[in-house]
Design a protein around this motif. Structure first.
Motif, PDB file in Angstrom:
ATOM      1  N   ASP A   1       0.814  -1.217   0.000  1.00 57.13           N
ATOM      2  CA  ASP A   1       0.000   0.000   0.000  1.00 57.13           C
ATOM      3  C   ASP A   1       0.849   1.270   0.000  1.00 57.13           C
ATOM      4  OD1 ASP A   1      -0.468   0.679   3.398  1.00 57.13           O
ATOM      5  OD2 ASP A   1       0.570  -1.080   2.659  1.00 57.13           O
TER       6      ASP A   1
ATOM      7  N   ASP B   1       2.536  -7.600   1.043  1.00 57.98           N
ATOM      8  CA  ASP B   1       2.868  -6.849   2.242  1.00 57.98           C
ATOM      9  C   ASP B   1       1.911  -7.303   3.344  1.00 57.98           C
ATOM     10  OD1 ASP B   1       4.004  -4.880   3.885  1.00 57.98           O
ATOM     11  OD2 ASP B   1       2.413  -3.465   3.372  1.00 57.98           O
TER      12      ASP B   1
ATOM     13  N   MET C   1       1.026  -5.422   6.380  1.00 59.97           N
ATOM     14  CA  MET C   1       0.166  -4.358   6.893  1.00 59.97           C
ATOM     15  C   MET C   1      -0.525  -3.650   5.738  1.00 59.97           C
ATOM     16  SD  MET C   1       0.720  -4.340  10.241  1.00 59.97           S
ATOM     17  CE  MET C   1       0.492  -2.700  10.930  1.00 59.97           C
TER      18      MET C   1
HETATM   19 CA    CA Z   1       1.952  -1.684   4.337  1.00 60.02          CA
END
Ligand code: CA
Length: 230
Positions: A10, A54, A56
Motif C-alpha cells: 500500500d 505486504d 500491513m
Molecule cells: Ca503496508
C-alpha cells in the motif's frame, strides 16, 4: 516463459521501488494497493508466477490475502514482505501458505534472488541484476554511486559520512562498536581517536535525522557504539 509478479504494497514509494527493480531484472509487474485489488488482479491474470504480499494493509492483512489466494491456487509462488520487528509474522505467513518471506528493509538483489528461486521451482527464471541499492524507508542508498536519498531528495554527504551510513545500513538493527566503525571507515592503519567517529555521527545526524537531538535512524548504544534503526 512469462515471469509475472504481483506486487501488493500500500505504500506507493515502496511499491514503485520494488516495481522499478523487478522490471530492471526482467520481470513483468502487476500492482495492487489493497488486498481486494490483489485478488481482483489475480482473477484477471491467472498466469501470475509470484505474488509479493505486504503484511500491513489498509483493508485486510497480507496473511488473509495469502490464505485466500492459496485456497484456489496451489502453484503460484507467494512471498510475504514483513517488517524487521514482526518476527512472528514469518511463522504465521508460512503457515498460511506462503513460500518465503523477505524482511524490510531489503535490497533489490535479495528480493529478486528470492523471486528467481521461486520461479525456478515453478519453471522459468533468469539471472538477477544487482543494482547496488539498499532501501530503508525513507532512505535509498546507492552503493555504486555512493549516494544517499531521503524521500527522493539527495543528501549531500562527505565520503566518510557516506561510508558510515553504508556500514550502519548494511548492518541495520545491529549494534556496531566505535572501534569497528573506525576500522571499516578510516582503515586499520588509522591511529586517530575514537572521538572522530562521534564527531562524524553528530554531523550526520544533522543531515539525515528529522530531529537530530532525538535521533531515530542512527541510535546511540551507550558505552559501545551506534546502531541503524530500532
Ligand atoms: Ca503496508
Amino acid at each position: 516463459m512469462s515471469r509475472r509478479v504481483l506486487v501488493l504494497e500500500d505504500e506507493t514509494n515502496i511499491r514503485s521501488f520494488i516495481v522499478i527493480n523487478l522490471k530492471r531484472a526482467g520481470y513483468e509487474t502487476i500492482e495492487a494497493g489493497t488486498g481486494q485489488e490483489a485478488l481482483d488482479q489475480l482473477r484477471r491474470n491467472p498466469d501470475i508466477n509470484v505474488a509479493l504480499l505486504d503484511v500491513m494493509l489498509p483493508d485486510t492483512d497480507g496473511f488473509e490475502v495469502c490464505r485466500r489466494i492459496r485456497a484456489s491456487n496451489k502453484t503460484i509462488g507467494i512471498i510475504m514482505l514483513t517488517a524487521l520487528t514482526q518476527e512472528m509474522d514469518k511463522v504465521t505467513g508460512l503457515m498460511t501458505g506462503a513460500d518465503d518471506y523477505v524482511t524490510k528493509p531489503f535490497s533489490p538483489a535479495e528480493l529478486t534472488a528470492r523471486i528467481d528461486a521461486l520461479c525456478r521451482r515453478t519453471g522459468g527464471g533468469e539471472p538477477t541484476v544487482d543494482t547496488g541499492e539498499i532501501y530503508y524507508s525513507p532512505f535509498l542508498l546507492n552503493t555504486r554511486n555512493r549516494t544517499l536519498e531521503k524521500n527522493g531528495q539527495r543528501v549531500k554527504l562527505t565520503q566518510v559520512e557516506y561510508s558510515i551510513v553504508q556500514f550502519l545500513m548494511e548492518n541495520a538493527g545491529k549494534a556496531m562498536s566505535r572501534e569497528e566503525i573506525l576500522d571499516v571507515v578510516w582503515g586499520k592503519e588509522y591511529f586517530g581517536e575514537l572521538k572522530i567517529v562521534d564527531v562524524n555521527i553528530r554531523r550526520l545526524r544533522i543531515k539525515i535525522e528529522d530531529d537530530p537531538t532525538n535521533p531515530t535512524y542512527i541510535n546511540t548504544v551507550w558505552g559501545y557504539g551506534y546502531k541503524w534503526g530500532a
